[in-house]
Design a protein around this motif. Structure first.
Motif, PDB file in Angstrom:
ATOM      1  N   ASN A   2      72.231 109.461 -32.088  1.00 47.63           N
ATOM      2  CA  ASN A   2      71.340 109.798 -31.318  1.00 47.63           C
ATOM      3  C   ASN A   2      71.760 111.102 -31.494  1.00 47.63           C
ATOM      4  OD1 ASN A   2      69.797 107.269 -30.018  1.00 47.63           O
ATOM      5  ND2 ASN A   2      72.126 106.699 -28.936  1.00 47.63           N
ATOM      6  N   CYS A   3      71.287 112.111 -30.115  1.00 53.78           N
ATOM      7  CA  CYS A   3      71.458 113.149 -29.820  1.00 53.78           C
ATOM      8  C   CYS A   3      72.731 113.318 -29.563  1.00 53.78           C
ATOM      9  CB  CYS A   3      70.913 114.011 -28.705  1.00 53.78           C
ATOM     10  SG  CYS A   3      70.376 116.300 -28.635  1.00 53.78           S
ATOM     11  N   MET A   4      73.982 114.623 -30.242  1.00 54.24           N
ATOM     12  CA  MET A   4      74.724 115.155 -30.111  1.00 54.24           C
ATOM     13  C   MET A   4      74.736 114.622 -28.289  1.00 54.24           C
ATOM     14  SD  MET A   4      76.795 116.849 -32.756  1.00 54.24           S
ATOM     15  CE  MET A   4      77.404 117.676 -31.711  1.00 54.24           C
ATOM     16  N   TRP A   5      74.607 116.013 -27.962  1.00 55.41           N
ATOM     17  CA  TRP A   5      74.754 116.611 -26.258  1.00 55.41           C
ATOM     18  C   TRP A   5      73.013 115.666 -25.399  1.00 55.41           C
ATOM     19  CZ3 TRP A   5      78.192 119.569 -27.273  1.00 55.41           C
ATOM     20  CH2 TRP A   5      77.985 120.356 -28.550  1.00 55.41           C
ATOM     21  N   CYS A   6      72.819 114.911 -25.416  1.00 60.57           N
ATOM     22  CA  CYS A   6      71.727 114.399 -24.506  1.00 60.57           C
ATOM     23  C   CYS A   6      71.661 112.792 -24.628  1.00 60.57           C
ATOM     24  CB  CYS A   6      70.443 115.236 -23.894  1.00 60.57           C
ATOM     25  SG  CYS A   6      69.538 114.939 -25.670  1.00 60.57           S
ATOM     26  N   GLU A   7      71.830 112.710 -25.526  1.00 57.85           N
ATOM     27  CA  GLU A   7      72.096 111.206 -26.026  1.00 57.85           C
ATOM     28  C   GLU A   7      69.992 110.679 -26.510  1.00 57.85           C
ATOM     29  OE1 GLU A   7      74.726 109.140 -24.255  1.00 57.85           O
ATOM     30  OE2 GLU A   7      76.526 109.789 -24.977  1.00 57.85           O
ATOM     31  N   SER A  38      67.209 117.887 -34.515  1.00 58.69           N
ATOM     32  CA  SER A  38      66.086 118.649 -33.985  1.00 58.69           C
ATOM     33  C   SER A  38      65.824 117.708 -32.869  1.00 58.69           C
ATOM     34  CB  SER A  38      64.831 118.433 -34.519  1.00 58.69           C
ATOM     35  OG  SER A  38      63.713 119.831 -34.244  1.00 58.69           O
ATOM     36  N   CYS A  39      66.521 117.841 -31.572  1.00 61.21           N
ATOM     37  CA  CYS A  39      65.815 117.131 -31.233  1.00 61.21           C
ATOM     38  C   CYS A  39      65.182 117.440 -29.672  1.00 61.21           C
ATOM     39  CB  CYS A  39      67.653 117.187 -29.638  1.00 61.21           C
ATOM     40  SG  CYS A  39      67.254 116.275 -27.999  1.00 61.21           S
ATOM     41  N   LYS A  40      64.607 116.544 -29.228  1.00 62.14           N
ATOM     42  CA  LYS A  40      62.747 117.165 -28.167  1.00 62.14           C
ATOM     43  C   LYS A  40      63.752 118.507 -27.624  1.00 62.14           C
ATOM     44  CE  LYS A  40      59.234 115.142 -26.256  1.00 62.14           C
ATOM     45  NZ  LYS A  40      59.002 113.899 -25.868  1.00 62.14           N
ATOM     46  N   ASN A  41      64.707 117.272 -26.104  1.00 57.01           N
ATOM     47  CA  ASN A  41      65.650 118.171 -25.418  1.00 57.01           C
ATOM     48  C   ASN A  41      66.436 119.521 -25.152  1.00 57.01           C
ATOM     49  OD1 ASN A  41      64.352 116.182 -23.592  1.00 57.01           O
ATOM     50  ND2 ASN A  41      66.236 114.932 -23.963  1.00 57.01           N
ATOM     51  N   CYS A  42      67.742 119.191 -26.828  1.00 53.66           N
ATOM     52  CA  CYS A  42      68.098 120.530 -27.132  1.00 53.66           C
ATOM     53  C   CYS A  42      67.685 121.969 -27.698  1.00 53.66           C
ATOM     54  CB  CYS A  42      69.775 119.993 -27.184  1.00 53.66           C
ATOM     55  SG  CYS A  42      69.874 118.300 -25.940  1.00 53.66           S
ATOM     56  N   GLY A  43      67.128 120.973 -29.180  1.00 54.60           N
ATOM     57  CA  GLY A  43      66.430 122.182 -30.049  1.00 54.60           C
ATOM     58  C   GLY A  43      67.317 121.567 -31.122  1.00 54.60           C
TER      59      GLY A  43
HETATM   60 ZN   LIG Z   1      69.446 116.485 -27.754  1.00 52.08          ZN
END
Ligand SMILES: [Zn+2]
Length: 84
Positions: A2-7, A38-43
């Motif tokens: 998962n994304c480190m920031w927004c999960e 590369s996260c859809k929300n965080c870039g």
């Molecule tokens: Zn994210």
């Protein structure tokens, strides 16, 4: 994974070219094709683990003197500095 920031689980593995300040603080080097997420929300961003790995490698490895840009793989596989 998962994304480190927004999960979010909507992330893909990617690579990123980054500028890094050398440990002496006087120069920077471009590091190419660094593993990134590369996260859809965080870039596009580097994980903490990769950040630490690069910091450590720049301290302990002999960089090829010839160029301004170095591949991540070259950096990680560069010979250790001799300490004496
Ligand atoms: Zn994210």
């Amino acid at each position: 994974m998962n994304c480190m920031w927004c999960e979010s689980n909507q992330i893909i593995e990617a690579t990123k070219d980054c500028y890094w300040i050398l440990p002496d603080g006087l120069a920077s080097v471009q590091i190419l094709q660094v593993p990134a997420l590369s996260c859809k929300n965080c870039g596009l961003y580097l994980t903490d683990e990769i950040n630490h790995e690069i910091d450590f490698a720049l301290y302990t490895r002999n960089l090829p003197a010839r160029k301004n840009g170095i591949l991540y793989k070259e950096l990680i596989n560069a010979p250790y500095k001799t300490t004496f």
